[in-house]
Design a protein around this motif. Structure first.
Motif, PDB file in Angstrom:
ATOM      1  N   SER A  65      14.550   1.362   1.675  1.00  0.00           N
ATOM      2  CA  SER A  65      15.558   1.402   0.604  1.00  0.00           C
ATOM      3  C   SER A  65      15.488   2.694  -0.200  1.00  0.00           C
ATOM      4  O   SER A  65      16.364   2.969  -1.009  1.00  0.00           O
ATOM      5  CB  SER A  65      15.356   0.220  -0.359  1.00  0.00           C
ATOM      6  N   GLY A  66      14.478   3.486   0.018  1.00  0.00           N
ATOM      7  CA  GLY A  66      14.336   4.728  -0.726  1.00  0.00           C
ATOM      8  C   GLY A  66      12.967   4.820  -1.365  1.00  0.00           C
ATOM      9  O   GLY A  66      12.014   4.122  -0.997  1.00  0.00           O
ATOM     10  N   GLU A  67      12.893   5.707  -2.386  1.00  0.00           N
ATOM     11  CA  GLU A  67      11.599   5.903  -3.044  1.00  0.00           C
ATOM     12  C   GLU A  67      11.203   4.686  -3.839  1.00  0.00           C
ATOM     13  O   GLU A  67      10.038   4.285  -3.891  1.00  0.00           O
ATOM     14  CB  GLU A  67      11.660   7.151  -3.931  1.00  0.00           C
ATOM     15  N   ILE A  68      12.181   4.051  -4.575  1.00  0.00           N
ATOM     16  CA  ILE A  68      11.961   2.846  -5.389  1.00  0.00           C
ATOM     17  C   ILE A  68      12.614   1.680  -4.661  1.00  0.00           C
ATOM     18  O   ILE A  68      13.747   1.792  -4.186  1.00  0.00           O
ATOM     19  CB  ILE A  68      12.536   3.017  -6.797  1.00  0.00           C
ATOM     20  N   PHE A  69      11.925   0.560  -4.640  1.00  0.00           N
ATOM     21  CA  PHE A  69      12.473  -0.608  -3.951  1.00  0.00           C
ATOM     22  C   PHE A  69      12.077  -1.849  -4.707  1.00  0.00           C
ATOM     23  O   PHE A  69      11.097  -1.861  -5.482  1.00  0.00           O
ATOM     24  CB  PHE A  69      11.966  -0.658  -2.508  1.00  0.00           C
ATOM     25  N   THR A  70      12.836  -2.917  -4.520  1.00  0.00           N
ATOM     26  CA  THR A  70      12.599  -4.186  -5.222  1.00  0.00           C
ATOM     27  C   THR A  70      12.265  -5.307  -4.244  1.00  0.00           C
ATOM     28  O   THR A  70      11.799  -6.360  -4.678  1.00  0.00           O
ATOM     29  CB  THR A  70      13.853  -4.574  -6.037  1.00  0.00           C
ATOM     30  N   ASP A  71      12.531  -5.095  -2.970  1.00  0.00           N
ATOM     31  CA  ASP A  71      12.256  -6.154  -1.974  1.00  0.00           C
ATOM     32  C   ASP A  71      10.752  -6.224  -1.735  1.00  0.00           C
ATOM     33  O   ASP A  71      10.114  -5.231  -1.325  1.00  0.00           O
ATOM     34  CB  ASP A  71      12.962  -5.834  -0.659  1.00  0.00           C
ATOM     35  N   PRO A  72      10.177  -7.378  -1.981  1.00  0.00           N
ATOM     36  CA  PRO A  72       8.712  -7.479  -1.822  1.00  0.00           C
ATOM     37  C   PRO A  72       8.250  -7.377  -0.358  1.00  0.00           C
ATOM     38  O   PRO A  72       7.075  -7.196  -0.100  1.00  0.00           O
ATOM     39  CB  PRO A  72       8.389  -8.861  -2.405  1.00  0.00           C
ATOM     40  N   LEU A  73       9.146  -7.499   0.569  1.00  0.00           N
ATOM     41  CA  LEU A  73       8.766  -7.452   1.980  1.00  0.00           C
ATOM     42  C   LEU A  73       8.805  -6.043   2.560  1.00  0.00           C
ATOM     43  O   LEU A  73       8.437  -5.830   3.710  1.00  0.00           O
ATOM     44  CB  LEU A  73       9.689  -8.358   2.808  1.00  0.00           C
ATOM     45  N   GLU A  74       9.303  -5.054   1.795  1.00  0.00           N
ATOM     46  CA  GLU A  74       9.363  -3.688   2.309  1.00  0.00           C
ATOM     47  C   GLU A  74       7.988  -3.037   2.237  1.00  0.00           C
ATOM     48  O   GLU A  74       7.086  -3.501   1.541  1.00  0.00           O
ATOM     49  CB  GLU A  74      10.399  -2.879   1.521  1.00  0.00           C
ATOM     50  N   SER A  75       7.887  -1.905   3.015  1.00  0.00           N
ATOM     51  CA  SER A  75       6.651  -1.155   3.030  1.00  0.00           C
ATOM     52  C   SER A  75       6.957   0.324   2.933  1.00  0.00           C
ATOM     53  O   SER A  75       8.066   0.770   3.248  1.00  0.00           O
ATOM     54  CB  SER A  75       5.868  -1.438   4.314  1.00  0.00           C
ATOM     55  N   CYS A  76       5.950   1.108   2.560  1.00  0.00           N
ATOM     56  CA  CYS A  76       6.099   2.555   2.432  1.00  0.00           C
ATOM     57  C   CYS A  76       5.498   3.219   3.676  1.00  0.00           C
ATOM     58  O   CYS A  76       4.292   3.058   3.951  1.00  0.00           O
ATOM     59  CB  CYS A  76       5.388   3.052   1.166  1.00  0.00           C
ATOM     60  N   ASP A  77       6.333   3.963   4.429  1.00  0.00           N
ATOM     61  CA  ASP A  77       5.900   4.625   5.661  1.00  0.00           C
ATOM     62  C   ASP A  77       5.772   6.125   5.434  1.00  0.00           C
ATOM     63  O   ASP A  77       6.447   6.707   4.573  1.00  0.00           O
ATOM     64  CB  ASP A  77       6.898   4.372   6.786  1.00  0.00           C
ATOM     65  N   ASP A  78       4.897   6.747   6.330  1.00  0.00           N
ATOM     66  CA  ASP A  78       4.646   8.181   6.206  1.00  0.00           C
ATOM     67  C   ASP A  78       5.895   8.968   6.562  1.00  0.00           C
ATOM     68  O   ASP A  78       6.620   8.622   7.497  1.00  0.00           O
ATOM     69  CB  ASP A  78       3.492   8.567   7.138  1.00  0.00           C
ATOM     70  N   ILE A  79       6.142  10.043   5.808  1.00  0.00           N
ATOM     71  CA  ILE A  79       7.261  10.953   6.072  1.00  0.00           C
ATOM     72  C   ILE A  79       6.742  12.064   6.970  1.00  0.00           C
ATOM     73  O   ILE A  79       5.752  12.739   6.631  1.00  0.00           O
ATOM     74  CB  ILE A  79       7.826  11.530   4.762  1.00  0.00           C
ATOM     75  N   ASN A  80       7.376  12.259   8.234  1.00  0.00           N
ATOM     76  CA  ASN A  80       7.005  13.340   9.155  1.00  0.00           C
ATOM     77  C   ASN A  80       7.720  14.603   8.715  1.00  0.00           C
ATOM     78  O   ASN A  80       8.868  14.859   9.091  1.00  0.00           O
ATOM     79  CB  ASN A  80       7.365  12.964  10.588  1.00  0.00           C
ATOM     80  N   GLU A  81       7.020  15.427   7.904  1.00  0.00           N
ATOM     81  CA  GLU A  81       7.620  16.660   7.401  1.00  0.00           C
ATOM     82  C   GLU A  81       7.868  17.670   8.521  1.00  0.00           C
ATOM     83  O   GLU A  81       8.698  18.562   8.368  1.00  0.00           O
ATOM     84  CB  GLU A  81       6.709  17.297   6.334  1.00  0.00           C
TER      85      GLU A  81
ATOM     86  N   SER B 210       0.825  -1.196   0.000  1.00  0.00           N
ATOM     87  CA  SER B 210       0.000   0.000   0.000  1.00  0.00           C
ATOM     88  C   SER B 210       0.857   1.242   0.000  1.00  0.00           C
ATOM     89  O   SER B 210       2.024   1.203   0.437  1.00  0.00           O
ATOM     90  CB  SER B 210      -0.924   0.018   1.236  1.00  0.00           C
ATOM     91  N   ASN B 211       0.272   2.332  -0.465  1.00  0.00           N
ATOM     92  CA  ASN B 211       0.952   3.621  -0.577  1.00  0.00           C
ATOM     93  C   ASN B 211       2.127   3.541  -1.562  1.00  0.00           C
ATOM     94  O   ASN B 211       3.132   4.241  -1.411  1.00  0.00           O
ATOM     95  CB  ASN B 211       1.438   4.140   0.792  1.00  0.00           C
ATOM     96  N   SER B 212       2.045   2.633  -2.594  1.00  0.00           N
ATOM     97  CA  SER B 212       3.095   2.504  -3.630  1.00  0.00           C
ATOM     98  C   SER B 212       2.449   2.103  -4.957  1.00  0.00           C
ATOM     99  O   SER B 212       1.280   1.694  -4.994  1.00  0.00           O
ATOM    100  CB  SER B 212       4.147   1.492  -3.194  1.00  0.00           C
ATOM    101  N   SER B 213       3.230   2.248  -6.018  1.00  0.00           N
ATOM    102  CA  SER B 213       2.764   1.855  -7.364  1.00  0.00           C
ATOM    103  C   SER B 213       3.851   1.062  -8.056  1.00  0.00           C
ATOM    104  O   SER B 213       5.030   1.130  -7.695  1.00  0.00           O
ATOM    105  CB  SER B 213       2.386   3.101  -8.176  1.00  0.00           C
ATOM    106  N   CYS B 214       3.461   0.312  -9.089  1.00  0.00           N
ATOM    107  CA  CYS B 214       4.404  -0.567  -9.810  1.00  0.00           C
ATOM    108  C   CYS B 214       5.192   0.245 -10.833  1.00  0.00           C
ATOM    109  O   CYS B 214       4.635   1.061 -11.578  1.00  0.00           O
ATOM    110  CB  CYS B 214       3.614  -1.673 -10.511  1.00  0.00           C
ATOM    111  N   VAL B 215       6.465   0.016 -10.864  1.00  0.00           N
ATOM    112  CA  VAL B 215       7.333   0.662 -11.850  1.00  0.00           C
ATOM    113  C   VAL B 215       7.533  -0.273 -13.027  1.00  0.00           C
ATOM    114  O   VAL B 215       7.345   0.076 -14.191  1.00  0.00           O
ATOM    115  CB  VAL B 215       8.666   1.060 -11.220  1.00  0.00           C
ATOM    116  N   ASN B 216       7.934  -1.492 -12.781  1.00  0.00           N
ATOM    117  CA  ASN B 216       8.104  -2.526 -13.813  1.00  0.00           C
ATOM    118  C   ASN B 216       7.908  -3.879 -13.148  1.00  0.00           C
ATOM    119  O   ASN B 216       7.404  -3.951 -12.007  1.00  0.00           O
ATOM    120  CB  ASN B 216       9.467  -2.407 -14.483  1.00  0.00           C
TER     121      ASN B 216
END
Length: 819
Positions: free
Chosen positions: A58-74, A38-44
């Motif tokens: 790992s950053g904005e783009i990642f390849t590990d299927p076990l990672e997740s996208c967390d909120d950035i506290n601006e 969730s909170n991500s889209s497919c690149v390829n």
């Protein structure tokens, strides 16, 4: 669709459809192979991209299927968003926004914004926009982005509500803002210093400011008091009191030295003769008392007391028909005189000026002395009593304001030491009166007065019950009177020292005691000792302490100590006599069965005699054979066996065969059915047992004589053993063996022997135990000399008998009879 333009239009649609299919085929060839979180889209096919405002490990783009996208506290570090002054950053899911800080508001009206350029925040005046933010009398003060509440001078914040102001009580805060001569009055936010009641400002001083200074107002001299005309005004610091005049006392229910005190003139208390007592002397005395009462004036209080004491002396000295009254009437008269004198002297003493006063009534003369109260000292009556003047009565009293510590009142007859707190009355505030009246002639009416003894204490002293006592009065009768009338149980003990008129030599069961005259419910009285005890004796006086007050005296009591052994003998003898009289009455009433009753009594008495013979044998066995193995049976068991066993045998025999008692010719047991064995059986058993003990005893004595003195002559040894054996024969009842062997009544030899030995058994015991015993013979000689009137020399007898006293330790021991 069939118009001229239908063909081209259809062709256009077909071409679009084909292009679409070709484009879908191309995309499917490039589809993602992974499922992005969730909170991500497919690149390829191998990578995913986090949505704006989110980031993975790992950053904005990642390849590990076990990672997740967390909120950035601006709004947080490392580089928080700056929203401008007086604004705060608020983080949201995938973004942020800015708001004005508390106490600020945007000018533009937009409550949220994105950057510093949009910041229009400015301070809010809470005191203006929220006027009730501070409660009560507190004042709101605006500050940059906030506000504070302050209390006006003289107020402070309440502990319950920090925004609410309450009054500060400067008078109780401990600051002491006012002078000690003023009274601090608190007001809301302020205070005043005003003069107390009975005070006024000094000259030039105002009444109210904190620098006010006051001075006492003399209400008595200024006429501002409200004292009754029966009192005298006394000024005090800040107030005044109203005192009763001399010779006056507060009315009932009121107290002296109060502002509302009202007084009345002290009057002579009413005192009449005791009811039921007929005496001319007593009637004449009370006529004089009534005349004193009619003529009494408070200023004459001292003279009235002297006349009253002198009248009592005259009454007791010339008692006249008082001497002829019976003892009870005399004691009623004494009780009435003592209680009346205490009441009148207490009342009249209140009319006297403060100080001490002593009046001595001598033989036909009077002597009066006045002196200030003296501190405690050695009593003046410690001199020899024979040097005392011929006093009849002596009155000593002290009148003064209640003090602290002890007060001593003394005279020739007695001296008293007590606490002022005991002397003062709890309900009165006037002067305190302490006095003693001592009378020597009072003992004329106290002759043969009874004494209530503390029997438990005397029983502990003499180890025996103590009966009535004969008393002798050795001191004057001293009556104590105080302002305090509740003297039955004092808070602290009172000490006395009484002078003795004579020095008695105490004999056994005589004692000097501190006694007091106790009134009973009938108006009579007697001496008692409860609550008083003797502390010591010396220099012709006795020291006592008491926990109550009354009329006291020193008595010599002679007690009759009861002998418990003699009392026991009397009780047992009377009980036995009553029982025997009852048996006699029953015997005479039951004439038809008297022979049977006599037979029963004979059966019981003979068996009891033989049981005691058996017990004598047992005691002899313990004495001679088992010397170090016991001391025989106790007396209780001896009595139970000696009298109980025969009773059981007779009871069983009478219950089993009551017709066995009584014969035609004489009252004895019947021979039918073997009933005689109810007597012969136990007797045979006892006689045979005692015979065995007799043989063992003689044998043991023979051995002991040889061990003690082997050189003793054979003749002397034989004589001693013979006398001892004969004595034991009679003691153990072994002579009854001849009766058991008397099978043939015609055998006159055995009959004579049996009759002589048993009929004279008591005579033989007297000869062996008394006449052949040296100690008993010595006592007989002493009695004979006393009867003949010759002086018996116990010293000579003791000296002459000292050589034989070694062998005579116990005169009545069976084993030593006749030695």
């Amino acid at each position: 669709m069939g118009g001229p333009h239908g063909g081209p239009f259809l062709l256009f649609h077909v071409l679009c459809f084909l292009l679409t299919l070709s484009e879908v085929g191309s995309q499917n060839s490039k589809a993602c192979a992974l499922r992005c979180p969730s909170n991500s889209s497919c690149v390829n096919g191998t990578a995913c991209r986090c949505a704006p405002g989110f980031i993975s490990f790992s950053g904005e783009i990642f390849t590990d299927p076990l990672e997740s996208c967390d909120d950035i506290n601006e709004c947080g570090p490392p580089s928080p968003v700056y929203c401008g002054p007086s604004a705060d950053c608020q983080n949201t899911e995938g973004g942020y926004y800015c708001t004005c800080s508390p106490g600020y508001e945007p000018v533009s009206g937009a409550m949220i914004f994105q950057n510093e350029s949009e910041n229009t925040c400015r301070d809010v005046d809470e005191c203006q926009h929220r006027p009730r933010v501070c409660k009560g009398r507190s004042v709101c003060i605006n500050t940059e982005g906030n506000y504070t509440c302050q209390c006006p001078p003289g107020l402070e914040f309440s502990p319950e509500d920090p925004r609410h102001c309450t009054d500060v009580n400067e008078c109780t805060s401990g600051k002491k803002p006012c002078h000690s001569s003023t009274h601090c009055l608190n007001s809301v936010g302020s205070y005043e210093c005003r003069c107390r009641p009975g005070w006024k400002p000094i000259a030039g001083s105002p009444n109210g400011p904190n620098n006010t200074v006051c001075e006492d107002v003399d209400e008595c001299s200024s006429g501002q008091h409200q004292c009754h005309n029966s009192t005298v005004c006394f000024n005090t610091v800040g107030s005044h009191t109203c005192h009763c005049r001399e010779g006056w006392e507060p009315k009932h229910g009121l107290k002296d030295k109060q502002k509302d005190t009202i007084c009345k003139e002290i009057s002579f208390p009413a005192w009449t003769a005791p009811p039921g007592i007929k005496s001319r002397s007593l009637s004449a005395f009370f006529e004089r008392v009534q005349k004193m009462s009619r003529d009494f004036k408070p200023a004459m209080a001292k003279k009235s007391m002297q006349d009253l004491v002198g009248s009592v002396d005259d009454l007791l000295k010339n008692s006249g028909d008082l001497e002829s009254l019976d003892q009870s009437s005399k004691h009623v008269t004494v009780t009435h005189l003592l209680s009346g004198l205490e009441q009148i002297l207490r009342t009249l003493a209140k009319a006297m000026p403060k100080g001490s006063f002593t009046y001595r009534s001598l033989d036909n003369t009077g002597e009066t002395t006045s002196s200030p109260a003296q501190p405690p000292r050695t009593p003046s009556h410690t001199r020899s009593p024979r040097s005392l003047p011929p006093l009849f009565s002596e009155l000593s009293l002290v009148v003064q304001e209640q003090g602290k510590g002890n007060v001593t009142v003394g005279q020739s007859h007695a001296r008293m030491l007590l606490d002022w707190a005991v002397a003062a009355a709890a309900e009165e505030s006037g002067p305190t009166v302490v006095g003693i009246l001592s009378s020597q002639n009072m003992k004329k009416l106290l002759a043969n007065a009874s004494l209530k003894l503390d029997s438990e204490k005397l029983k502990e002293t003499y180890k025996s019950p103590v009966r009535g006592a004969k008393v002798t009065l050795l001191s004057a009768v001293s009556s104590v009177f105080l302002s305090n009338t509740n003297t039955e149980k004092l808070d602290s003990n009172v000490s006395f020292a009484f002078a003795l008129h004579e020095q008695p030599e105490l004999k056994p069961r005589q004692e000097l005691i501190c006694a007091f005259w106790k009134k009973d419910s009938n108006g009579n009285g007697s001496w008692a000792t409860t609550g008083c005890w003797k502390m010591g004796r010396g220099n012709g006086s006795i020291t006592c302490q008491c926990s109550h007050l009354s009329s006291f005296a020193i008595l010599m009591a002679h007690y009759d100590v009861e002998d418990p052994k003699l009392a026991l003998i009397t009780k047992v003898g009377l009980a036995l006599s009553l029982a025997c009289l009852l048996l006699c009455i029953l015997t005479f009433l039951l004439v038809g069965t008297r022979c049977r009753l006599v037979a029963v009594l004979l059966h019981y008495c003979f068996l009891a005699a033989f049981c005691w013979m058996s017990l004598e044998g047992v005691e002899l066995y313990f004495l001679v054979v088992r010397v170090f193995q016991g001391q025989g049976l106790r007396k209780l068991w001896l009595c139970l066996i000696g009298y109980g066993v025969p009773l059981i045998i007779v009871g069983i025999s009478a219950g089993a065969y009551s017709k066995g008692y009584g014969r035609e010719k004489f009252c004895w047991l019947n021979f039918e059915g073997g009933f005689l064995w109810s007597f012969v059986g136990p007797v045979t058993f006892i006689v045979l047992g005692n015979a065995i003990i007799f043989v063992i005893t003689v044998w043991k004595l023979t051995q002991k004589f040889s061990e003690i003195n082997p050189d003793i002559k054979k003749l002397k040894k034989a004589r001693v053993l013979t006398i001892t054996a004969i004595a034991q024969l009679f003691v153990l009842g072994c002579t009854w063996v001849f009766g058991l062997l008397l099978f043939d009544p015609e055998s006159w030899v055995l009959s004579y022997i049996f009759s002589i030995l048993n009929c004279l058994q008591g005579f033989f015991l007297f000869v062996l135990y008394c006449l052949l015993n040296k100690k008993v013979r010595e006592e007989y000689r002493k009695w004979a000399c006393m009867v003949a009137g010759n002086k018996y020399s116990e010293f000579a007898t003791t000296t002459s008998g000292s050589g034989s006293s070694h062998n005579q330790t116990q005169a009545l021991r069976p084993s030593e009879s006749g030695m």
